[in-house]
Design a protein around this motif. Structure first.
Motif, PDB file in Angstrom:
ATOM      1  N   UNK A 158       1.846   7.912   7.135  1.00 13.52           N
ATOM      2  CA  UNK A 158       0.257   7.864   7.186  1.00 13.52           C
ATOM      3  C   UNK A 158      -0.195   8.290   5.913  1.00 13.52           C
ATOM      4  N   UNK A 159       0.507   9.638   5.234  1.00 16.13           N
ATOM      5  CA  UNK A 159       0.022  10.138   4.063  1.00 16.13           C
ATOM      6  C   UNK A 159       0.206   8.932   2.745  1.00 16.13           C
ATOM      7  N   UNK A 160       1.124   8.324   2.847  1.00 17.10           N
ATOM      8  CA  UNK A 160       1.500   7.284   1.904  1.00 17.10           C
ATOM      9  C   UNK A 160       0.628   6.310   2.174  1.00 17.10           C
ATOM     10  N   UNK A 161       0.206   5.698   3.297  1.00 21.16           N
ATOM     11  CA  UNK A 161      -0.771   4.460   3.392  1.00 21.16           C
ATOM     12  C   UNK A 161      -2.297   4.987   3.032  1.00 21.16           C
ATOM     13  N   UNK A 162      -2.591   6.242   3.500  1.00 25.69           N
ATOM     14  CA  UNK A 162      -4.070   6.578   3.006  1.00 25.69           C
ATOM     15  C   UNK A 162      -3.930   6.659   1.383  1.00 25.69           C
ATOM     16  N   UNK A 163      -2.982   7.452   0.800  1.00 28.04           N
ATOM     17  CA  UNK A 163      -3.059   7.556  -0.577  1.00 28.04           C
ATOM     18  C   UNK A 163      -2.942   6.317  -1.453  1.00 28.04           C
ATOM     19  N   UNK A 164      -2.187   5.567  -0.853  1.00 26.94           N
ATOM     20  CA  UNK A 164      -2.012   4.083  -1.288  1.00 26.94           C
ATOM     21  C   UNK A 164      -3.507   3.491  -1.649  1.00 26.94           C
TER      22      UNK A 164
ATOM     23  N   UNK B 212       0.872  -1.162   0.136  1.00 30.41           N
ATOM     24  CA  UNK B 212       0.009  -0.092   0.097  1.00 30.41           C
ATOM     25  C   UNK B 212       0.835   1.285   0.139  1.00 30.41           C
ATOM     26  N   UNK B 213       2.039   1.248   0.604  1.00 34.06           N
ATOM     27  CA  UNK B 213       2.918   2.409   0.671  1.00 34.06           C
ATOM     28  C   UNK B 213       3.587   2.732  -0.504  1.00 34.06           C
ATOM     29  N   UNK B 214       3.884   1.704  -1.158  1.00 36.36           N
ATOM     30  CA  UNK B 214       4.375   1.643  -2.546  1.00 36.36           C
ATOM     31  C   UNK B 214       3.428   2.042  -3.474  1.00 36.36           C
ATOM     32  N   UNK B 215       2.171   1.661  -3.481  1.00 39.72           N
ATOM     33  CA  UNK B 215       1.114   2.187  -4.276  1.00 39.72           C
ATOM     34  C   UNK B 215       0.752   3.766  -3.973  1.00 39.72           C
ATOM     35  N   UNK B 216       1.102   4.028  -2.632  1.00 39.63           N
ATOM     36  CA  UNK B 216       0.906   5.497  -2.208  1.00 39.63           C
ATOM     37  C   UNK B 216       2.053   6.331  -2.881  1.00 39.63           C
ATOM     38  N   UNK B 217       3.356   5.993  -3.052  1.00 33.14           N
ATOM     39  CA  UNK B 217       4.332   6.626  -3.652  1.00 33.14           C
ATOM     40  C   UNK B 217       3.913   6.933  -5.159  1.00 33.14           C
ATOM     41  N   UNK B 218       3.401   5.912  -5.729  1.00 30.25           N
ATOM     42  CA  UNK B 218       3.005   5.772  -7.115  1.00 30.25           C
ATOM     43  C   UNK B 218       1.972   7.118  -7.358  1.00 30.25           C
ATOM     44  N   UNK B 219       0.795   6.836  -6.538  1.00 26.95           N
ATOM     45  CA  UNK B 219      -0.149   7.696  -6.623  1.00 26.95           C
ATOM     46  C   UNK B 219       0.235   9.182  -6.301  1.00 26.95           C
ATOM     47  N   UNK B 220       1.055   9.358  -5.289  1.00 26.76           N
ATOM     48  CA  UNK B 220       1.463  10.703  -5.184  1.00 26.76           C
ATOM     49  C   UNK B 220       2.415  11.397  -6.061  1.00 26.76           C
TER      50      UNK B 220
END
Length: 393
Positions: free
Chosen positions: A360-366, A263-271
């Protein structure tokens, strides 16, 4: 409160029409004008108050209101119709100030071309006064050189004080040093010279006098108010999400709990996608008007991601300590509020607070990115792994 401050700054920048990636950013908010960047040299012509902040800051022209300028290297060549506030590592003042001057820095100097019509309050390590002061002069510094006419009273607290050939004090000269000095008659006659032996408490007394007209750090009451307002904002946000989209919220929370690393990895991608939209949108004239929308989208997504990440982690801890797997909405909101309060306290710990907030931001955006990918693929009910391959139930 921090997010609100970011939002106001963002709105001011967008209203100026200046690209965020340029070195100098200017913004207009009512009659106030703002300039910022790493190296800023501006010829200003503003009606209201002017604010300029940069590593190297140079202000030229005229400010019809107050002028506030800060940086490592500060040079003020702009005439100020009202008050001037200048702070930095080195501060050089060459212009006229129609009212009061307040300046501070490691090295502060007013040149002979500078003239202050009101009072001057200056502090620093090394202070040199060569510009005329029509009002009163107050200095707190280690080394002071006075080489200008002072029409009002002068009060100087320093380790060393030197008088140049142009130094004249028409009022009372009060100085505080370790030992008494020999003040030349041409500076002030003996009957208008007052010596006060300097002690440590005098430093705080002079500082208290100067800070009356200076921006000060927030009080405890203002910090507490900001905390309460921020907490209420997130509680209201969490309540709305739990009321209007409880099932979708639980699905995103479940994706964080089952695969936090992915999920954190997806958060980096989304951000990355969100931030990449800004320059791409502004590459053409057709897309330029949509840059504010892209920036607003980043702000909204960041806020929602932070809230979702805090809620998901809080609920995971709640269930880990034996809490109900499916508590009521009131219990969920209370757990969420406790998480926001705890993370806010972590901000007082250097580096740790930043890492916790960004995680927390990366988890949520992920989790939000994962939900969007599911929707785009066309089967919102199907779960996918990090490679976007369906997971068999």
């Amino acid at each position: 409160m921090l997010l609100l401050r970011y939002a106001l700054t963002l709105i001011a920048v967008l209203g100026s029409g200046t690209p965020l990636w340029s070195d100098t950013v200017s913004a207009q908010n009512g009659s106030d004008t703002f300039f910022s960047g790493s190296v800023v040299s501006e010829a200003i012509d503003t009606r209201g108050d002017t604010f300029l902040s940069a590593r190297s800051a140079v202000a030229r022209g005229v400010s019809q209101g107050d002028l506030h300028i800060a940086g490592m290297d500060v040079s003020v060549q702009a005439d100020t119709a009202e008050d001037l506030y200048a702070f930095g590592g080195t501060v050089l003042i060459r212009s006229a100030v129609a009212q009061d001057l307040t300046a501070g820095g490691f090295s502060v100097r007013t040149e002979s071309s500078s003239e202050t019509s009101g009072n001057a309050r200056i502090f620093g390590n090394s202070v040199t006064i060569e510009g005329k002061v029509e009002g009163a002069l107050l200095i707190a510094a280690r080394d002071v050189i006075l080489n200008a006419p002072i029409e009002g009273d002068a009060r100087i607290l320093a380790k060393t004080i030197s008088f140049g050939p142009n130094a004249v004090v028409d009022g009372t000269l009060t100085y505080s040093t370790r030992e008494r000095l020999s003040v030349p008659e041409r500076v002030a006659p003996t009957e208008r010279v007052v010596f006060e032996r300097a002690v440590d408490r005098d430093v705080w007394k002079e500082w208290s006098e100067m800070r009356k007209d200076m921006p000060v750090l927030p009080t405890f009451a203002s910090l507490l108010s900001a905390f309460v307002i921020s907490l209420l904002f997130f509680v209201v946000l969490g309540t709305l999400m739990l009321t209007f989209m409880p099932k979708r919220l639980e699905k995103m929370r479940h994706s964080i709990a089952t695969a936090p690393g992915q999920t954190m990895l997806l958060g980096i991608i989304g951000l990355s996608i969100l931030f990449g939209m800004v320059p791409i949108t502004g590459l053409t004239l057709v897309g330029l008007p949509f840059v504010p929308i892209a920036l607003l989208g980043i702000l909204v997504t960041w806020t929602l991601g932070y809230a979702l990440g805090a809620y998901s982690v809080a609920m995971r801890i709640w269930t880990g300590f034996g809490g109900d797997q499916n508590p009521g909405n009131i219990a969920r909101v209370l757990v969420f509020a406790a998480a926001i309060a705890f993370v806010a306290l972590l901000n007082f710990i250097p580096f740790v607070g930043w890492v916790a907030n960004y995680t927390l931001v990366l988890l949520g955006i992920g989790a939000m990115t994962h939900a969007v990918f599911q929707y785009l693929i066309g089967n919102p009910g199907q779960a996918f792994d990090i490679d976007m391959k369906p997971i068999d139930d």
